[in-house]
Design an enzyme around this catalytic site. Structure first.
Site, mmCIF file in Angstrom:
data_model
loop_
_atom_site.group_PDB
_atom_site.id
_atom_site.type_symbol
_atom_site.label_atom_id
_atom_site.label_comp_id
_atom_site.label_asym_id
_atom_site.label_seq_id
_atom_site.Cartn_x
_atom_site.Cartn_y
_atom_site.Cartn_z
ATOM 1 N N GLU A 182 -4.728 2.619 -4.017
ATOM 2 C CA GLU A 182 -3.263 2.576 -3.986
ATOM 3 C C GLU A 182 -2.740 1.255 -3.439
ATOM 4 O O GLU A 182 -1.609 1.149 -2.995
ATOM 5 C CB GLU A 182 -2.737 3.730 -3.124
ATOM 6 C CG GLU A 182 -3.094 3.664 -1.663
ATOM 7 C CD GLU A 182 -4.423 4.305 -1.320
ATOM 8 O OE1 GLU A 182 -4.590 4.709 -0.154
ATOM 9 O OE2 GLU A 182 -5.295 4.397 -2.206
ATOM 10 N N HIS A 197 -4.854 14.555 -9.079
ATOM 11 C CA HIS A 197 -5.100 13.133 -9.336
ATOM 12 C C HIS A 197 -4.275 12.599 -10.507
ATOM 13 O O HIS A 197 -3.980 11.399 -10.559
ATOM 14 C CB HIS A 197 -6.591 12.902 -9.587
ATOM 15 C CG HIS A 197 -7.425 13.042 -8.357
ATOM 16 N ND1 HIS A 197 -7.537 12.047 -7.400
ATOM 17 C CD2 HIS A 197 -8.167 14.084 -7.887
ATOM 18 C CE1 HIS A 197 -8.315 12.454 -6.420
ATOM 19 N NE2 HIS A 197 -8.726 13.688 -6.692
ATOM 20 N N ASP A 217 0.846 -1.188 0.000
ATOM 21 C CA ASP A 217 0.000 0.000 0.000
ATOM 22 C C ASP A 217 0.883 1.241 0.000
ATOM 23 O O ASP A 217 1.835 1.341 0.788
ATOM 24 C CB ASP A 217 -0.905 -0.001 1.232
ATOM 25 C CG ASP A 217 -1.956 1.092 1.168
ATOM 26 O OD1 ASP A 217 -3.021 0.833 0.594
ATOM 27 O OD2 ASP A 217 -1.696 2.188 1.693
ATOM 28 N N ASP A 264 -2.149 9.187 -10.476
ATOM 29 C CA ASP A 264 -2.176 8.139 -11.507
ATOM 30 C C ASP A 264 -0.766 7.778 -11.960
ATOM 31 O O ASP A 264 -0.454 6.603 -12.189
ATOM 32 C CB ASP A 264 -2.998 8.602 -12.709
ATOM 33 C CG ASP A 264 -4.486 8.688 -12.402
ATOM 34 O OD1 ASP A 264 -4.904 8.184 -11.342
ATOM 35 O OD2 ASP A 264 -5.228 9.273 -13.219
ATOM 36 N N ASN A 324 -2.320 13.072 -4.009
ATOM 37 C CA ASN A 324 -3.465 13.570 -4.778
ATOM 38 C C ASN A 324 -3.826 15.002 -4.389
ATOM 39 O O ASN A 324 -4.108 15.841 -5.251
ATOM 40 C CB ASN A 324 -4.677 12.657 -4.567
ATOM 41 C CG ASN A 324 -4.582 11.365 -5.353
ATOM 42 O OD1 ASN A 324 -3.984 11.336 -6.429
ATOM 43 N ND2 ASN A 324 -5.147 10.301 -4.819
#
Length: 289
Positions: A177, A147, A134, A151, A142
């Protein structure tokens, strides 16, 4: 008779149309079937034709004509139709395979998705490890960079996972994530080392997005598959180990054995605190009389 029935069957397997050679093989088989059927039909018609006076030829000439017509009409026409049909079936087969691939793929990372991961998880044999990774403080990425930057981080981590695990192991994006890896083969130390290699590479590589260098880290929890454990149990153990990795400061890999020891120490500490509180309360009570 059973062999003839199977040979004459018109059922086809879409999975077998994986090449143009398979299409031509299908067309050739269908052509021979059509020729045989046409020839048998002509032979069955001959007695009726002779009885009604519709066949003004000798038997030998009638049989020759039947063979010629079977090849000329049955063979040529059915061969052309079978070839067209074969190409249509091949296109359907390719489309089905592509649809199946897409249904098992996470579009952003290019890794397998949770559906494919869950299917593999249920079929994994003992002697493998499950790692759940994670990204640390991903929300801050973010919020701070947008965002699109998030990505890019997801895709960069996916690339590192493919680099480290290659095709020998199963790697998936579980959502958001979070990533999952089923690590097969090798010793336990080797499997843990692979996960830690991912952690090191994520920490070392800056991810560029619109001219901004973003640094990320990951935490990971690892658990082992065993004959007496359900896949859900293994997943829960890896998830608890991941939670411990986060609790211990992030950017680290924790094995389930470490999580068990930590839980015992926490339990002992909680019990000690509880006993201490009782003792303190007892000492604070006024003496009787």
């Amino acid at each position: 008779m059973d062999v003839l029935k199977r040979w004459m069957s018109l059922q086809v397997d879409l999975g077998s149309f994986d090449s143009r050679a398979a299409v031509y093989n299908f067309a050739l088989k269908m052509t021979f079937r059509a020729v045989l059927l046409a020839f048998l039909f002509n032979l069955a018609f001959l007695p009726l034709g002779y009885a009604l006076g519709l066949v003004p030829l000798s038997l030998a000439d009638a049989v020759k004509l039947s063979v010629a017509c079977s090849w000329l009409f049955g063979g040529a026409v059915s061969g052309a139709l079978a070839l067209i049909t074969g190409h249509v079936i091949r296109d359907l087969s390719v489309s089905r395979a592509e649809f199946e691939r897409l249904s098992r793929t996470d579009m952003l990372s290019g890794l397998l998705n949770r559906r494919a991961f869950n299917a593999a998880l249920a079929e994994t044999a003992p002697g493998a490890s499950l790692a759940i990774l994670d990204l640390d403080r991903f929300k801050a990425v973010n919020d701070g960079h947008g965002h699109c930057a998030g990505d890019e981080v997801i895709k960069a981590v996916a690339s590192i996972l493919r680099e480290v695990f290659e095709d020998h192991h199963l790697v998936a994006r579980l959502g958001g994530e979070e990533f999952g890896v089923i690590i097969r083969g090798g010793g336990l130390a080797h499997r843990i080392g692979l996960v830690d290699r991912v952690r090191q590479l994520v920490e070392a590589r800056a991810i560029s997005c619109e001219g901004v260098a973003i640094h990320a880290t990951v935490s990971a929890g690892i658990a082992e598959f065993a004959p007496d454990l359900r896949p859900e149990t293994v997943y829960s153990a890896a998830d608890r180990a991941l939670y411990l990795a986060k609790a211990k400061g992030r950017n680290r890999v924790v094995h389930e054995t470490e999580e068990i020891g930590w839980a015992r120490r926490e339990s002992d500490a909680a019990e000690a605190r509880h006993i201490g509180m009782i003792q303190s309360s007892t000492e604070a009570l006024p003496a009787a009389g």
